[in-house]
Design an enzyme around this catalytic site. Structure first.
Site, short mmCIF file in Angstrom:
data_model
loop_
_atom_site.label_atom_id
_atom_site.label_comp_id
_atom_site.label_asym_id
_atom_site.label_seq_id
_atom_site.Cartn_x
_atom_site.Cartn_y
_atom_site.Cartn_z
CG HIS A 26 7.89 -8.83 -43.61
ND1 HIS A 26 7.12 -8.33 -44.75
CD2 HIS A 26 7.30 -8.47 -42.53
CE1 HIS A 26 6.11 -7.79 -44.18
NE2 HIS A 26 5.87 -7.46 -43.00
C1 UD1 Z 1 6.52 -5.39 -38.34
C2 UD1 Z 1 4.89 -5.30 -38.11
C3 UD1 Z 1 4.57 -5.82 -39.46
C4 UD1 Z 1 4.97 -5.36 -40.82
C5 UD1 Z 1 6.32 -4.97 -40.45
C6 UD1 Z 1 6.94 -4.25 -41.76
C7 UD1 Z 1 4.07 -6.11 -35.83
C8 UD1 Z 1 3.52 -7.15 -35.17
N1 UD1 Z 1 4.57 -6.51 -37.20
O1 UD1 Z 1 7.02 -6.60 -38.41
O2 UD1 Z 1 2.97 -5.95 -39.62
O3 UD1 Z 1 4.38 -5.75 -41.88
O4 UD1 Z 1 6.80 -4.49 -39.36
O5 UD1 Z 1 8.53 -4.35 -41.64
O6 UD1 Z 1 4.09 -4.79 -35.55
N2 UD1 Z 1 14.65 -5.08 -37.03
C9 UD1 Z 1 15.76 -4.42 -37.34
N3 UD1 Z 1 15.58 -3.22 -37.70
C10 UD1 Z 1 14.52 -2.38 -37.61
C11 UD1 Z 1 13.48 -2.83 -37.26
C12 UD1 Z 1 13.32 -4.20 -36.72
O7 UD1 Z 1 16.67 -5.07 -37.60
O8 UD1 Z 1 14.61 -1.20 -37.71
C13 UD1 Z 1 14.69 -6.48 -36.69
C14 UD1 Z 1 14.80 -6.94 -35.24
O9 UD1 Z 1 15.66 -7.98 -35.19
C15 UD1 Z 1 13.40 -7.33 -34.64
C16 UD1 Z 1 12.83 -7.86 -36.07
O10 UD1 Z 1 13.51 -7.09 -37.11
O11 UD1 Z 1 13.28 -7.97 -33.71
C17 UD1 Z 1 11.33 -7.60 -36.37
O12 UD1 Z 1 10.89 -6.29 -36.09
P1 UD1 Z 1 9.34 -6.10 -35.44
O13 UD1 Z 1 9.07 -4.75 -35.45
O14 UD1 Z 1 9.33 -6.62 -34.26
O15 UD1 Z 1 8.48 -6.75 -36.52
P2 UD1 Z 1 8.52 -6.74 -38.13
O16 UD1 Z 1 8.87 -8.13 -38.52
O17 UD1 Z 1 9.38 -5.81 -38.94
#
Ligand code: UD1
Length: 384
Positions: free
Chosen positions: A212
């Site tokens: 991821h």
């Molecule tokens: C975040 C953390 C990362 C961690 C990861 C675990 C930061 C900078 N990154 O990355 O360190 O390893 O979480 O998962 O904080 N989304 C959903 N549902 C959710 C959450 C996210 O669909 O419940 C999707 C959204 O499209 C979002 C994308 O995932 O834009 C990324 O989510 P985000 O929290 O921005 O970062 P992660 O890649 O999950």
């Protein structure tokens, strides 16, 4: 946003994203029966990324949910800051406890610090040396302003000392994520056995893949190269692949090898149990490098660097980068039986959260009169 129960609290504990929940669970537990306010920032919000973890870990519902959701880094960090500032002003905590390195960690640390609230950072001092990783920026900034730095290993403490952090702020306590692992392993293996039975996977006869990191999945070329290597591995062994939402959006139905079994993101118990009985794990996660080391499962980390070098030095982790040939070569070595026995790092013994709580309860109150008044009102005792 639920903010109507605005009583003061001595300790606010923050969780925002999936990897945080396992880290805060034993801390909240170790504080009992004292009251702590658990704040969920809402950085992760899907049931499979959040709610199911609370259920699996038997954690109380967060008292406050900031509901910030996704966004760019600035948007997400800013939304958490604005909402968390209101929580701090209303609750007037003595301490804010943040864990890990996600955007919520940094946002809440800065907010608290600027209000004069002391900050404790759990999992401090980890360094990948790679400032292009958002987590590295979050870690360094959070550590720079935290009053107490709780570390998972001696190397993290050395990193902090090298950066000029005073000795008395550093406490080597161990790893709260491993506290959670130890508490839940038996249950998780039983849950995963049901998943395996349903999907026809044999114990020790499958690999687990997670992917991821933006650096791996946001570049179509790199993602295709990694999935090419995974496809070649899947010729030899089934690969179970719980797909993170970020990755799902990028894969977009791309043709995967038939041996790669994609599933929705898994909650804590089935995932841990699946990893515990896997032949090997391929990942770009941070925490999974540590969990596999404790479980003694070979782990290939598809990154150029790691902030958790101890898992490579004494554990079962190998940094393989993202070159498909290297990934395949190392995977074949494991499948051919060339497996390195690892050692579990010191103090990853299931008692890290207790050590953290002991240190926190030993800190003087911010303002004797203020804390004392609340003690008298039975809100929180200052010491055990
Ligand atoms: C975040 C953390 C990362 C961690 C990861 C675990 C930061 C900078 N990154 O990355 O360190 O390893 O979480 O998962 O904080 N989304 C959903 N549902 C959710 C959450 C996210 O669909 O419940 C999707 C959204 O499209 C979002 C994308 O995932 O834009 C990324 O989510 P985000 O929290 O921005 O970062 P992660 O890649 O999950």
């Amino acid at each position: 946003m639920d903010m109507d129960k605005g009583e003061p609290a001595r300790i606010v504990v923050v969780a925002g994203a999936r990897p945080n929940f396992m880290k805060v669970a034993p801390i909240v537990e170790a504080f009992r029966p004292r009251r702590v306010v658990l704040v969920h920032t809402g950085q992760h919000y899907d049931a499979k990324m959040s709610e199911e973890f609370f259920a699996d870990l038997g954690m109380p519902e967060p008292e406050v949910n900031l509901g910030v959701g996704s966004g760019t880094h600035a948007e997400q960090t800013a939304k958490v800051m604005v909402a968390f500032e209101r929580v701090c002003v209303e609750r007037r905590p003595d301490w804010v406890v943040v864990v890990g390195d996600v955007n919520s960690t940094l946002a809440c640390a800065i907010t608290a610090k600027k209000l004069g609230v002391r900050v404790a950072h759990v999992e401090a001092g980890l360094r990948s040396g790679d400032m292009s990783m958002p987590e590295e920026v979050n870690r360094r900034c959070t550590d720079a302003i935290s009053d107490l730095l709780f570390t998972t290993d001696e190397g993290a403490g050395e990193n902090l000392r090298r950066e000029g952090v005073a000795e008395e702020r550093i406490h080597f306590v161990g790893n709260t994520m491993i506290d959670t692992l130890r508490r839940n392993l038996d249950r998780s293996v039983a849950v995963a056995a049901r998943f395996r039975a349903e999907t026809g996977l044999e114990e020790g006869e499958y690999a687990v893949l997670t992917l991821h990191r933006p650096s791996n999945v946001d570049s179509p070329g790199r993602l295709a190269a990694i999935m090419g290597a995974v496809g070649a591995i899947a010729e030899r062994i089934p690969v179970v692949f719980p797909v993170h939402p970020r990755t799902a959006a990028r894969l977009n139905g791309a043709g995967l090898h038939r041996g790669v079994r994609t599933v929705e993101p898994m909650s804590y118990l089935p995932f841990l149990g699946l990893v515990a009985r896997a032949r090997m794990v391929l990942t770009d996660s941070g925490g999974i490098q540590e969990e596999t080391t404790v479980l003694g499962i070979p782990c290939l980390t598809m990154r150029a660097n790691t902030e958790r070098p101890i898992t490579c030095e004494i554990g079962t982790n190998v940094l393989v980068g993202t070159d498909p040939e290297r990934i395949l070569g190392e995977a074949n070595a494991i499948l051919d039986g060339r497996v390195r026995a690892g050692v579990i790092p010191e103090r990853w013994d299931g008692h890290a959260a207790e050590r953290i709580v002991e240190v926190l309860l030993d800190q003087p109150g911010r303002d004797k009169e203020f804390s004392g008044a609340r003690e008298a009102a039975g809100v929180l005792p200052c010491r055990v």
